[in-house]
Design an enzyme around this catalytic site. Structure first.
Site: not given
Ligand code: F6R
Length: 259
Positions: A66, A135, A137, A142
């Site tokens: 990413d 979270d 990811h 996400e």
């Protein structure tokens, strides 16, 4: 089921995964590696240095997961800069061998498709290194991300921006958008190696490995993959219900099986 390996330290995890990568490159000099950024993979990159120092890596290719959208590539925290600093320079790769999604706003509409085409042209990723966000990811997929998703632009959650503010001078400097390989892209890699260290990751790790497969926990997508190795320290493993079984299975692993 993923193979879960619980080790005593991040350094031990780095050594284990670096051994596997060195073995892969020895058997396949044109191997394609999938790279993660952030703090988790650093012990792997560090452990790779002595293991690759005498190895011809000129045919290896690598793809990062990413990049932030709109960040100056020369910014020290752009993932292009991080990969150059942590992987390209210390491991002696050329910049052309190591791809990072193009986060420039100019041409961002087709940057995802271009990246997918480059991965396909390289023959797909042999071994993908993954970290996990608090979270849940992986990459920057996400919660709510499609399990079929491909490289595209996503909006970071405030929680991820908060977590990553430690790399910037304030949360306001953390970009709002990123371009990330999709869960479908990640699942197409031939071997997934997910690492996590520290208590802060324990909940996300347990949800990903032992909870339901759900878009709410993007890392639970790894339950769908046939070859996954998860390497954890004790703290990151502390909420796993089957931790004793994972230890037992690894201790009794047949010697002929690699990771
Ligand atoms: C980074 C990436 C992210 C990180 C995750 C954990 O390329 O894809 O999924 O792996 O945010 O970050 P760290 O390792 O900094 O805790």
């Amino acid at each position: 089921m993923a193979e879960v390996v619980i080790v005593e330290s991040a350094a031990a995890a780095g050594a284990l995964v670096a051994d596997e990568i060195a073995r892969l490159i020895a058997g396949r000099p044109d191997a394609v590696l999938g790279l993660a950024t952030g703090s988790t993979p650093l012990p792997v990159y560090e452990a790779l240095r002595p293991r690759l120092s005498d190895v011809d890596t000129s045919r290896v290719r690598a793809f990062a997961l990413d990049e932030y959208v709109g960040i100056d590539p020369a910014h020290p925290e752009s993932y292009r800069s991080v990969i150059t600093r942590e992987v390209v320079e210390p491991l002696g790769f050329t910049p052309e061998q190591v791809h990072v999604p193009n986060g420039s706003t100019d041409g961002i509409e087709h940057a995802g498709d271009d990246y997918e085409a480059a991965i396909t042209a390289a023959g797909g990723v042999d071994l993908q290194i993954l970290g996990i966000g608090t979270d849940g990811h992986i990459g920057f997929n996400e919660p709510g991300s499609s399990f079929a998703s491909r490289t595209r632009v996503k909006t970071l959650t405030q929680r991820t921006r908060h977590d990553n503010a430690r790399f910037f001078s304030s949360i306001d400097e953390v970009p709002m958008h990123c371009i990330t390989q999709g869960l479908g892209t990640i699942l197409a890699a031939r071997h997934l190696v997910l690492l996590a260290f520290g208590e802060g990751k324990a909940r996300a790790v347990a949800a990903a490995l032992e909870g339901p497969i759900s878009a709410l926990v993007p890392a639970s997508a790894v339950q769908l993959h046939e070859h996954v190795t998860v390497v954890l320290d004790e703290a990151a493993a502390s909420q796993l219900k089957l931790a004793d079984y994972y230890r037992h299975a690894f201790d009794n692993k047949p010697a002929w099986q690699g990771l």
